[in-house]
Design a protein around this motif. Structure first.
Motif, PDB file in Angstrom:
ATOM      1  N   SER A   1      -0.768   3.074  -1.049  1.00 21.54           N
ATOM      2  CA  SER A   1      -1.118   1.742  -1.537  1.00 21.54           C
ATOM      3  C   SER A   1       0.038   1.161  -2.355  1.00 21.54           C
ATOM      4  CB  SER A   1      -2.386   1.802  -2.393  1.00 21.54           C
ATOM      5  OG  SER A   1      -2.185   2.623  -3.522  1.00 21.54           O
ATOM      6  N   PHE A   2       0.010  -0.149  -2.512  1.00 20.69           N
ATOM      7  CA  PHE A   2       1.058  -0.837  -3.260  1.00 20.69           C
ATOM      8  C   PHE A   2       0.604  -1.055  -4.703  1.00 20.69           C
ATOM      9  CE2 PHE A   2       2.022  -1.648   1.089  1.00 20.69           C
ATOM     10  CZ  PHE A   2       3.392  -1.792   1.164  1.00 20.69           C
TER      11      PHE A   2
ATOM     12  N   VAL B   1      -1.709  -6.910   0.156  1.00 25.11           N
ATOM     13  CA  VAL B   1      -0.636  -7.091  -0.811  1.00 25.11           C
ATOM     14  C   VAL B   1       0.196  -8.333  -0.511  1.00 25.11           C
ATOM     15  CG1 VAL B   1       1.100  -5.685   0.395  1.00 25.11           C
ATOM     16  CG2 VAL B   1       1.130  -5.851  -2.113  1.00 25.11           C
ATOM     17  N   ALA B   2       0.272  -8.740   0.760  1.00 24.41           N
ATOM     18  CA  ALA B   2       1.075  -9.917   1.106  1.00 24.41           C
ATOM     19  C   ALA B   2       0.496 -11.192   0.511  1.00 24.41           C
ATOM     20  CB  ALA B   2       1.166 -10.054   2.630  1.00 24.41           C
TER      21      ALA B   2
ATOM     22  N   ALA C   1       5.353   0.975  -1.230  1.00 19.80           N
ATOM     23  CA  ALA C   1       4.083   1.677  -1.381  1.00 19.80           C
ATOM     24  C   ALA C   1       4.271   2.989  -2.127  1.00 19.80           C
ATOM     25  CB  ALA C   1       3.471   1.940  -0.013  1.00 19.80           C
TER      26      ALA C   1
ATOM     27  N   GLY D   1      -4.035  -2.272  -0.666  1.00 21.28           N
ATOM     28  CA  GLY D   1      -3.662  -1.944   0.702  1.00 21.28           C
ATOM     29  C   GLY D   1      -2.630  -2.902   1.278  1.00 21.28           C
ATOM     30  N   GLN D   2      -1.982  -2.469   2.369  1.00 22.12           N
ATOM     31  CA  GLN D   2      -0.887  -3.250   2.940  1.00 22.12           C
ATOM     32  C   GLN D   2      -1.359  -4.580   3.524  1.00 22.12           C
ATOM     33  OE1 GLN D   2       0.930  -1.002   6.079  1.00 22.12           O
ATOM     34  NE2 GLN D   2      -0.977  -0.646   7.190  1.00 22.12           N
ATOM     35  N   ASN D   3      -2.616  -4.669   3.931  1.00 20.12           N
ATOM     36  CA  ASN D   3      -3.111  -5.931   4.490  1.00 20.12           C
ATOM     37  C   ASN D   3      -3.353  -6.982   3.420  1.00 20.12           C
ATOM     38  OD1 ASN D   3      -3.116  -4.912   7.124  1.00 20.12           O
ATOM     39  ND2 ASN D   3      -5.179  -4.068   6.898  1.00 20.12           N
TER      40      ASN D   3
END
Length: 283
Positions: A172-173, A134-135, A166, A130-132
């Motif tokens: 999702s990534f 992946v960072a 994504a 998820g984007q939260n």
């Protein structure tokens, strides 16, 4: 198709012969191309000899050289056509699939996939993140991969690459995880698994039995053994997975964590350790 030399699941080395096709036409064409090239090469040598003595022109020599170059190209193509009548393994690996058409006597057209070979020495796993999260993931992050159908013991893996965008279908990534599959219990290609990716920015954590984690007065605690007594420690968790929990703060490497009978245990209670082991051995 004349001969099939491999079976499903068989291990092969790069260069091993897998299939043999009828090559009578290609063999004859190769012999003809070899003869034509040899004739053209002798022609160049003869005209070169004449040119050196002034009895042949530069144009004659150039034409002979061009003819020899054409014959050499035709020979290379004939050799390639002949070689292509024998299918060899391009890599080390195992035969994962054989097409139904692969049977002696069948006609198989050019461009048809006849075999699929997979290299299972190293396996890659594609994980959607998820984007939260992946960072906080980057190449080199440590990963534990569990494949329930094979073993409850996790495989030590590493993040190889992280997608820059994504997936338009899932949102999702994509993250590619890789691990060495030459282990006691290897995984077959195509199996499904679960990946736990450790956040490199979160600092080092200690692995303890999940059964040792308790809640007291809204605090997350564990009990360690010191001088035959239970000592309560407040801890900060990074997360839990199966029988393991990752602790960021509150205990030290080498502490003896009490993992049984903690429901009624109080700070300072006398304890007797009768069985001890390493948290690395958790399954």
């Amino acid at each position: 198709l004349l001969e099939v030399l491999v079976d499903l699941g068989q291990n092969v080395k790069a260069g091993d012969v897998l299939l043999k096709f009828d090559d009578q036409v290609e063999r004859a064409a190769l012999r003809q191309a070899e003869s034509q090239y040899e004739s053209a090469r002798l022609e160049v040598d003869g005209i070169q000899w004449q040119f050196d003595r002034g009895s042949a022109s530069k144009a004659q020599l150039v034409r002979a050289q061009a003819a020899a170059a054409g014959a050499e190209s035709a020979l290379a193509q004939a050799q390639r056509n002949f070689d292509n009548r024998t299918i060899r393994a391009p890599i080390d690996g195992a035969v994962a699939d054989i097409a139904r058409s692969v049977s002696p006597g069948n006609l198989i057209g050019p461009g048809t996939q006849v075999l699929r070979i997979v290299d299972t020495g190293k396996l890659k796993m594609r994980v959607g993140v998820g984007q939260n999260a992946v960072a906080r993931i980057e190449p080199g992050n440590i990963v534990q991969v569990t494949v329930p159908s094979v073993s409850s013991k996790p495989y030590e893996a590493v993040v190889r690459s992280v997608g820059a965008a994504a997936d338009p279908t899932t949102g999702s990534f994509p993250v590619i995880v890789e691990w060495d599959n030459s282990v006691e219990t290897p995984v077959r290609a195509g199996a499904s698994g679960i990946a736990m990716i450790y956040d490199s920015s979160a600092g080092q954590s200690l692995i303890v039995p999940a059964a040792a984690i308790d809640s007291r007065n809204s605090e997350t605690v564990v009990f360690i053994e010191e001088d035959d007594r239970a000592v309560q420690k407040t801890v900060v968790l990074a997360g839990k997975r199966g029988a393991r929990a990752a602790v960021l703060e509150g205990i030290n490497d080498g502490d003896v964590i009490i993992a049984t009978g903690i429901a009624s245990l109080q700070n300072g209670d006398p304890v007797l350790i009768d069985l001890a082991g390493s948290s690395l051995d958790l399954r």
